[in-house]
Structures are given as C-alpha cells and as structure tokens.
Write a protein that holds these residues in place. Structure first.
Motif, PDB file in Angstrom:
ATOM      1  N   HIS A 133     -16.794  83.847   7.107  1.00 45.54           N
ATOM      2  CA  HIS A 133     -17.003  84.224   6.116  1.00 45.54           C
ATOM      3  C   HIS A 133     -17.943  84.834   5.105  1.00 45.54           C
ATOM      4  O   HIS A 133     -18.314  85.861   5.193  1.00 45.54           O
ATOM      5  CB  HIS A 133     -16.092  84.354   4.803  1.00 45.54           C
ATOM      6  CG  HIS A 133     -14.316  84.203   4.932  1.00 45.54           C
ATOM      7  ND1 HIS A 133     -13.971  84.976   5.545  1.00 45.54           N
ATOM      8  CD2 HIS A 133     -14.041  83.552   4.746  1.00 45.54           C
ATOM      9  CE1 HIS A 133     -12.791  85.364   5.538  1.00 45.54           C
ATOM     10  NE2 HIS A 133     -12.034  83.747   5.252  1.00 45.54           N
ATOM     11  N   PRO A 158     -13.602  87.662   9.986  1.00 46.49           N
ATOM     12  CA  PRO A 158     -14.217  86.148   9.431  1.00 46.49           C
ATOM     13  C   PRO A 158     -13.251  85.478   9.030  1.00 46.49           C
ATOM     14  O   PRO A 158     -11.829  85.367   8.698  1.00 46.49           O
ATOM     15  CB  PRO A 158     -14.676  86.948   8.420  1.00 46.49           C
ATOM     16  CG  PRO A 158     -13.529  87.959   8.240  1.00 46.49           C
ATOM     17  CD  PRO A 158     -13.118  88.527   9.339  1.00 46.49           C
ATOM     18  N   PHE A 239     -10.242  87.019   3.867  1.00 46.01           N
ATOM     19  CA  PHE A 239     -11.966  86.733   3.327  1.00 46.01           C
ATOM     20  C   PHE A 239     -12.228  87.812   2.141  1.00 46.01           C
ATOM     21  O   PHE A 239     -13.048  87.348   1.177  1.00 46.01           O
ATOM     22  CB  PHE A 239     -12.422  89.367   4.113  1.00 46.01           C
ATOM     23  CG  PHE A 239     -14.129  89.219   3.677  1.00 46.01           C
ATOM     24  CD1 PHE A 239     -15.186  88.581   3.783  1.00 46.01           C
ATOM     25  CD2 PHE A 239     -14.191  90.589   2.449  1.00 46.01           C
ATOM     26  CE1 PHE A 239     -16.836  88.352   2.972  1.00 46.01           C
ATOM     27  CE2 PHE A 239     -15.359  90.764   2.239  1.00 46.01           C
ATOM     28  CZ  PHE A 239     -17.270  89.638   2.191  1.00 46.01           C
ATOM     29  N   TRP A 242     -12.188  84.203  -0.143  1.00 46.10           N
ATOM     30  CA  TRP A 242     -13.283  83.956   0.045  1.00 46.10           C
ATOM     31  C   TRP A 242     -14.289  84.568  -1.000  1.00 46.10           C
ATOM     32  O   TRP A 242     -15.011  83.320  -1.843  1.00 46.10           O
ATOM     33  CB  TRP A 242     -13.845  83.758   0.735  1.00 46.10           C
ATOM     34  CG  TRP A 242     -14.751  82.875   1.364  1.00 46.10           C
ATOM     35  CD1 TRP A 242     -15.565  81.930   1.139  1.00 46.10           C
ATOM     36  CD2 TRP A 242     -16.841  83.789   1.337  1.00 46.10           C
ATOM     37  NE1 TRP A 242     -16.852  81.531   1.225  1.00 46.10           N
ATOM     38  CE2 TRP A 242     -17.454  83.066   0.749  1.00 46.10           C
ATOM     39  CE3 TRP A 242     -16.369  85.589   1.327  1.00 46.10           C
ATOM     40  CZ2 TRP A 242     -18.502  83.400   0.934  1.00 46.10           C
ATOM     41  CZ3 TRP A 242     -17.909  85.640   0.941  1.00 46.10           C
ATOM     42  CH2 TRP A 242     -19.024  84.816   0.985  1.00 46.10           C
TER      43      TRP A 242
END
Length: 248
Positions: A133, A158, A239, A242
């Motif tokens: 990420h 990711p 993602f 994150w």
C-alpha cells in the motif's frame, strides 16, 4: 528462534522485526547502524552467530537494471556466504510477483537474486508479493512537481506491508519450503487512482496525470504481469482502509 532481518529498517522490514519480536523471537537487525554492511559483507559473520534463519527484505531505490542487479547480487552472495560459515539453516527472501515475465529495470535485480538463492547451498524459501500500500505514497512523493503528479499507467494489487511481514514470519517458523504461493492484496487497482485516493485521504490537492511507460517494462506494468494468479494467497486490508489509517 533467533532471526536476522536484512533490511530490517525498511518499509516491510520494520514490520518483520515487530512481528518477530511480538512472537517472542530473538531478532538481529542487519543494518549499517548495527555495524553490518550488506553490500560489502562487513560485520555479517559476527552478526549471524547463533542465528536460525535469515529473512532478507533488503531493497534499493533505483530503476536501473545494472544498479539493481549489482546490489541484489552482492547482498545475496554475502548473506549466503556468511550463513554457510555461521551454520544458518534457512534463508528466506521476499521477492516480487511476476518478475520472471518482466526482468527489466529494478526487477532485473530481483530475478538475479532468486537465481543466486536457488543455486546456493543454504536451504531456502522465496515468497513473492505484490506492491505494498505504501508504494502509492512513495511514488507520489517521487513524481510530484508542484501541484502536478505524474504516475505511470500501472495495474497493481496492493497489500499491507504488515500482512507480508506476518506471512514471512510464519514461513521463518517452518522448515525451508522453496518457492511458496504468491501473496497479493485483496483487490486490483490502477496506480493513478490509488494516488488520487491517497491524496484525498491526507487532504492534499493537485492534478494526477497518468502516462504509459514505453517498452517492455511499461507493458508489464499495464498488462497484469505484476498481479497474482488464481493459485495465490491474498491479504485482507484494502488500500482505502490503509489510506484512512494514514489520515488519522
């Protein structure tokens, strides 16, 4: 277990060290600050005394095939030589999904790294993972020019660096297994869109321009070479989850 982590201060390395210590392992970080130079091999023999397994997540910032190959060749040969001298029974390396189909630029060094490991005498495990990420934030910082950010057209998948670290320690706790199942994130993403969403999450403004990179390297970035196949494993954190955590 006593584990040594090459690249233990990097993006995934800090997580590898953290996870290993959380599980009660004795951890040696192989870094210049600890008196170890992976490129020259200085200090390696002493640092690996009593080590059961080495986890290699070392990396270098370059897109030059020559520089990448030189770095990974030197580091890998030095590690394997020192491991043999110290009686280390397991060499575990983190590699990248799809590199054998895209042996260009930075990936050329990773291909050479895997070749050296396979040809060596130290029992080994190789885990290939997709980009982290964090890559969206890194590439944004490297390719921003004032309010403009230029991002290569790239299909990515990711994954959380923490989840990669957890898998690496799982593998370090087991016997050497050769090439194991690839590990990718839960969703495929366009890199330019990832950068846009990351910028929004942290409150940054500006234009993100997506451009195709010419040549075989650029094609590999665009055509799905660098994402996992159906027989791969996948992480859980998205993602967007994150990115939201970075904003906090």
């Amino acid at each position: 277990m006593k584990l040594a982590v090459a690249g233990g201060t990097g993006t995934v390395g800090v997580h590898v060290v953290e996870v290993a210590r959380e599980r009660g392992h004795d951890v040696v970080v192989l870094s210049r600050s600890a008196g170890v130079d992976l490129v020259t091999g200085s200090g390696l023999s002493e640092a690996l005394s009593g080590v059961d397994a080495v986890v290699d997540v070392a990396s270098t910032q370059t897109i030059s095939a020559k520089e990448s190959t030189a770095f990974f060749s030197a580091v890998t040969r030095n590690l394997l030589t020192a491991e043999t001298e110290a009686g280390v029974g397991h060499h575990l390396a983190l590699s990248i999904v799809g590199i054998d189909q895209a042996p260009h630029a930075y990936y050329a060094g990773k291909v050479e790294q895997e070749k050296i490991i396979r040809a060596g005498t130290v029992p080994w495990t190789i885990l290939r993972a997709t980009q982290f990420h964090e890559f969206a934030a890194q590439i944004r910082s490297q390719t921003s020019f004032g309010p403009l950010t230029v991002i290569p057209r790239m299909l990515s998948q990711p994954i959380a660096a923490r989840e990669v670290a957890e898998r690496l320690i799982d593998l370090a706790e087991r016997p050497p297994a050769g090439r194991v199942a690839d590990l990718g994130g839960p969703h495929e993403e366009r890199m330019a869109e990832m950068v846009r969403r990351y910028a929004r999450a942290i409150g940054a403004r500006g234009l993100v321009l997506e451009v195709p990179i010419p040549g075989a390297y650029g094609r590999a970035m665009r055509n799905g070479t660098l994402v996992t196949t159906t027989d791969s494993d996948h992480g859980l954190q998205t993602f967007d989850q994150w990115s939201a955590a970075q904003a906090r």
